[in-house]
Design an enzyme around this catalytic site. Structure first.
Site, PDB file in Angstrom:
ATOM      1  N   ASP A 133      -1.542  -1.154   6.016  1.00 15.95           N
ATOM      2  CA  ASP A 133      -1.868  -0.258   7.336  1.00 15.95           C
ATOM      3  C   ASP A 133      -3.118  -0.178   7.950  1.00 15.95           C
ATOM      4  OD1 ASP A 133      -1.987   2.996   7.379  1.00 15.95           O
ATOM      5  OD2 ASP A 133      -1.991   1.929   5.525  1.00 15.95           O
TER       6      ASP A 133
ATOM      7  N   ASP B 258      -0.287   5.205   1.258  1.00 13.15           N
ATOM      8  CA  ASP B 258      -0.334   6.113   2.473  1.00 13.15           C
ATOM      9  C   ASP B 258      -0.375   5.217   3.698  1.00 13.15           C
ATOM     10  OD1 ASP B 258      -1.050   8.839   1.890  1.00 13.15           O
ATOM     11  OD2 ASP B 258      -2.519   8.051   0.670  1.00 13.15           O
TER      12      ASP B 258
ATOM     13  N   ASP C 204       0.937  -1.170   0.180  1.00 16.98           N
ATOM     14  CA  ASP C 204      -0.072  -0.006   0.094  1.00 16.98           C
ATOM     15  C   ASP C 204       0.927   1.237  -0.058  1.00 16.98           C
ATOM     16  OD1 ASP C 204      -2.445   1.608   0.453  1.00 16.98           O
ATOM     17  OD2 ASP C 204      -1.632   2.062   2.567  1.00 16.98           O
TER      18      ASP C 204
END
Length: 250
Positions: free
Chosen positions: A195, A36, A34
């Site tokens: 995250d 961000d 991922d």
């Protein structure tokens, strides 16, 4: 009603492969990231932009939203879903609001982007082993390319997959499945770094062991999405114990 809203959302239980150990992936072929919160800690900037702009338009009675609200309702979600959540009676207004918010985010990010601790250590490990790699994100293209470029990883990633380029963004598995297809690798030899609950849910639903980073989202929330395990950052000994074992297994 948009198609995404009419479908039942995927859950961690949608994949019977979620408990597979990373050691079962040998020989490892690819690693997916991922962006961000996974490559860089940008959630505080997203939160700042949402808080300021929502207060300006009188959202929540003009009371500033807090970080807990942001984590629960916005973090990791595609802008289409955020727009529908924020403006359920005026989706088009929501989309315009999100476009303005992304403009603000890109202004805020200048000179403020920092890689997650140990990021370049793990990217070197991946490069040294000739593994394939892709960035898989719900972020708009301009955001994703800016962050990847500022981190010096434009040449590292062999593909960048956006949620908006897929039939359904995260938390659906489509973006990760598209990445596997673009890289021409098997889910049986690939794992993910994520995250957010949305991202982990998507990785698990795609049948990919997913390592969760507790960058900003609480461990107890991430655990509900059934990650393979959680790490604080890329220097976490837990991660390197597994990667070292994976080297020996291969």
């Amino acid at each position: 009603m948009r198609e995404e809203e009419s479908m039942s959302m995927p859950t961690a239980d949608d994949s019977s492969d979620r408990s597979r150990s990373l050691l079962e992936l040998a020989p490892l072929e690819a690693v997916l990231f991922d962006v961000d919160g996974t490559l860089c800690d940008t959630d505080p900037l997203h939160y700042h932009a949402f808080r300021e702009m929502l207060q300006e338009i009188g959202y929540n009675g003009g009371v500033p939203v807090d970080e807990e609200w942001f984590i629960e309702n916005i973090a990791g979600k595609h802008n289409d879903d955020a727009a529908a959540f924020l403006f359920p009676d005026d989706y088009e207004r929501g989309l315009r609001f999100l476009e303005d918010k992304e403009d603000m985010f890109r202004r805020l990010i200048k000179d403020k982007i920092e890689p997650i601790k140990g990021l370049y250590k793990v990217t070197k490990w991946i490069e040294d082993r000739g593994l394939k790699r892709a960035a898989v994100t719900n972020a708009p293209r301009e955001n994703a390319e800016l962050m990847i470029s500022m981190l010096g990883l434009s040449d590292f990633f062999q593909a960048v997959v956006l949620g908006c380029d897929c039939e359904h963004p995260k938390p659906f598995p489509d973006p990760f499945l598209k990445a596997l297809d673009l890289l021409n690798v098997s889910k049986d030899h690939t794992f993910v770094f994520e995250d957010s609950v949305s991202g982990i849910t998507a990785g698990v639903a795609a049948g990919l062991p997913t390592v969760g980073l507790t960058t900003r989202n609480p461990a107890h929330l991430l655990t509900k999405a059934k990650p393979a395990f959680l790490i604080k950052d890329y220097e976490d000994p837990k991660l390197w114990t597994v990667l070292d074992q994976l080297d020996k297994t291969e």
